[in-house]
Scaffold this motif. Structure first.
Motif, PDB file in Angstrom:
ATOM      1  N   ALA A  15      -2.207  -1.186   3.192  1.00  0.00           N
ATOM      2  CA  ALA A  15      -2.699  -2.450   3.149  1.00  0.00           C
ATOM      3  C   ALA A  15      -4.256  -2.477   2.827  1.00  0.00           C
ATOM      4  O   ALA A  15      -4.769  -3.305   1.958  1.00  0.00           O
ATOM      5  CB  ALA A  15      -2.314  -3.365   4.401  1.00  0.00           C
ATOM      6  N   ALA A  16      -4.892  -1.459   3.589  1.00  0.00           N
ATOM      7  CA  ALA A  16      -6.340  -1.330   3.453  1.00  0.00           C
ATOM      8  C   ALA A  16      -6.734  -0.748   2.155  1.00  0.00           C
ATOM      9  O   ALA A  16      -7.930  -0.985   1.487  1.00  0.00           O
ATOM     10  CB  ALA A  16      -6.856  -0.832   4.779  1.00  0.00           C
TER      11      ALA A  16
ATOM     12  N   GLY B 109      -4.433   0.474  -0.452  1.00  0.00           N
ATOM     13  CA  GLY B 109      -3.354   0.677  -1.473  1.00  0.00           C
ATOM     14  C   GLY B 109      -3.909   0.664  -2.662  1.00  0.00           C
ATOM     15  O   GLY B 109      -3.281   1.434  -3.716  1.00  0.00           O
TER      16      GLY B 109
ATOM     17  N   PHE C 239       7.267  -1.843   3.450  1.00  0.00           N
ATOM     18  CA  PHE C 239       6.159  -2.278   3.348  1.00  0.00           C
ATOM     19  C   PHE C 239       6.024  -3.542   4.189  1.00  0.00           C
ATOM     20  O   PHE C 239       5.157  -3.862   5.387  1.00  0.00           O
ATOM     21  CB  PHE C 239       5.312  -2.507   2.352  1.00  0.00           C
ATOM     22  N   PHE C 240       6.920  -4.453   3.918  1.00  0.00           N
ATOM     23  CA  PHE C 240       7.129  -5.671   4.769  1.00  0.00           C
ATOM     24  C   PHE C 240       7.949  -5.578   6.101  1.00  0.00           C
ATOM     25  O   PHE C 240       7.497  -6.517   6.932  1.00  0.00           O
ATOM     26  CB  PHE C 240       7.706  -6.932   3.851  1.00  0.00           C
TER      27      PHE C 240
ATOM     28  N   GLN D 125       1.837   1.829   6.601  1.00  0.00           N
ATOM     29  CA  GLN D 125       2.020   0.605   6.235  1.00  0.00           C
ATOM     30  C   GLN D 125       0.573  -0.319   6.292  1.00  0.00           C
ATOM     31  O   GLN D 125      -0.119  -0.893   5.553  1.00  0.00           O
ATOM     32  CB  GLN D 125       3.003  -0.403   6.880  1.00  0.00           C
ATOM     33  N   ALA D 126      -0.235  -0.016   7.588  1.00  0.00           N
ATOM     34  CA  ALA D 126      -1.363  -0.562   7.833  1.00  0.00           C
ATOM     35  C   ALA D 126      -2.325  -0.105   6.764  1.00  0.00           C
ATOM     36  O   ALA D 126      -3.474  -0.881   6.217  1.00  0.00           O
ATOM     37  CB  ALA D 126      -2.017  -0.585   9.293  1.00  0.00           C
ATOM     38  N   LYS D 127      -2.369   1.280   6.533  1.00  0.00           N
ATOM     39  CA  LYS D 127      -3.243   1.990   5.714  1.00  0.00           C
ATOM     40  C   LYS D 127      -3.254   1.683   4.387  1.00  0.00           C
ATOM     41  O   LYS D 127      -4.410   1.565   3.549  1.00  0.00           O
ATOM     42  CB  LYS D 127      -3.553   3.609   6.111  1.00  0.00           C
TER      43      LYS D 127
END
Length: 325
Positions: free
Chosen positions: A219-220, A222, A27-28, A215-217
């Motif tokens: 973050a939105a 999760g 993720f990071f 990862q981006a999705k």
């Protein structure tokens, strides 16, 4: 050699920690893990080949000894988890790709981790193994059919293409594993000893690839997906146990049904989502892979305190197994 086997056992027992660790790393630092996505299908094939190496005719003995119990387990698995997934998607009005991903993981066969959890829970391991094996063998038919039935309202589902995918990544590797075990016999014993290590590495890699690609999705959305996965898994564990109780099964078999219904082959879900839908549709499977090993361990610990029925202890004694209260 023995050191490698001990390492394999350690990694297998700490599976959830490794999944959490590498999911966080992916993720990071997604760029470091995205390349694994191209190998998701071969990695799943390796896991299934390993399952084939461990299968024997004794694993299917329960099917012939108590077919009704195995039937209840398989029916419960392919009705409860897909039904719960569809209901959660409807009630919570999930976004399209997330809904498809939740339904997809709900329609997958039982995961082999459920066998370990059933053993730890002092449940009926023979029943657990039989249900896992049968649901896996039925997956090429039931999984695409159920996904088509339940998810087609959100996205077009090519059930025929999915059928062939499952044959290639599930049935064929399992068949090759069974053949290798039959031909090589004692020569595969060491391989079986290191299978937990191989399986954990493969599943961790699959989860990391899915997390990195989305990862981006994540973050939105999760937290929403995590909440749905926890609900899905928790209700599956509960309803699986209640199914055993309603059908009059003794306590050890109720424990097995709870874990067989509630725990999924989420690696297969991630592979199918990545191949047929989108990286975001694979996220519920990736999160499920982490969570069901945590919840399974917790419920197994609690089940240890639930005394088995006298019927369970008598059956264990008749089969030459240690009778556990």
């Amino acid at each position: 050699m023995q050191a490698l086997v001990r390492l394999s056992q350690f990694v297998g027992k700490t599976f959830a920690i490794w999944v959490l660790l590498f999911a966080a790393l992916a993720f990071f630092a997604p760029a470091q893990f995205k390349w694994i996505a191209a190998y998701i299908v071969p990695l799943l094939g390796i896991i299934m080949f390993g399952m084939g190496l461990t299968l024997s005719k004794d694993d299917f003995r329960e099917v012939f000894r108590r077919p009704w119990h195995v039937f209840i387990g398989c029916l419960g698995h392919f009705v409860i988890m897909p039904g719960l997934a569809w209901l959660l998607c409807k009630v919570l009005q999930l976004p399209t790709e997330v809904a498809v991903g939740v339904i997809l993981v709900g329609c997958c066969p039982s995961g082999t981790a459920s066998n370990v959890m059933t053993f730890l829970a002092r449940g009926d391991v023979a029943l657990s193994v039989a249900v896992s094996a049968i649901t896996t063998l039925l997956a090429p038919i039931f999984t695409p059919a159920l996904i088509w039935l339940l998810a087609n309202q959100w996205l077009h589902v090519d059930a025929v293409s999915m059928f062939w995918s499952i044959v290639q990544v599930v049935l064929l590797p399992i068949a090759l594993g069974v053949i290798a075990q039959s031909v090589l016999r004692d020569k595969v014993k060491f391989a079986v000893g290191v299978l937990p290590l191989v399986s954990v590495v493969a599943i961790v890699a699959i989860v990391a690839a899915v997390v990195a690609a989305s990862q981006a999705k994540i973050a939105a959305s999760g937290l929403l997906i995590f909440a749905v996965v926890v609900l899905h898994n928790g209700l599956g564990l509960l309803l699986g146990y209640l199914l055993g109780k309603v059908t009059g099964l003794p306590v050890a078999k109720r424990k097995a049904l709870s874990l067989e219904v509630g725990m999924q082959n989420s690696g297969l879900g991630a592979a199918l989502a990545a191949a047929h839908f989108s990286p975001l549709a694979a996220v519920p499977s990736a999160i499920f892979s982490v969570w069901h090993n945590i919840s399974g361990g917790l419920i197994a610990t609690w089940f240890q305190r639930v005394p088995n029925s006298p019927e369970d202890r008598q059956a264990a004694g008749a089969e030459g197994q240690p009778a556990r209260a």
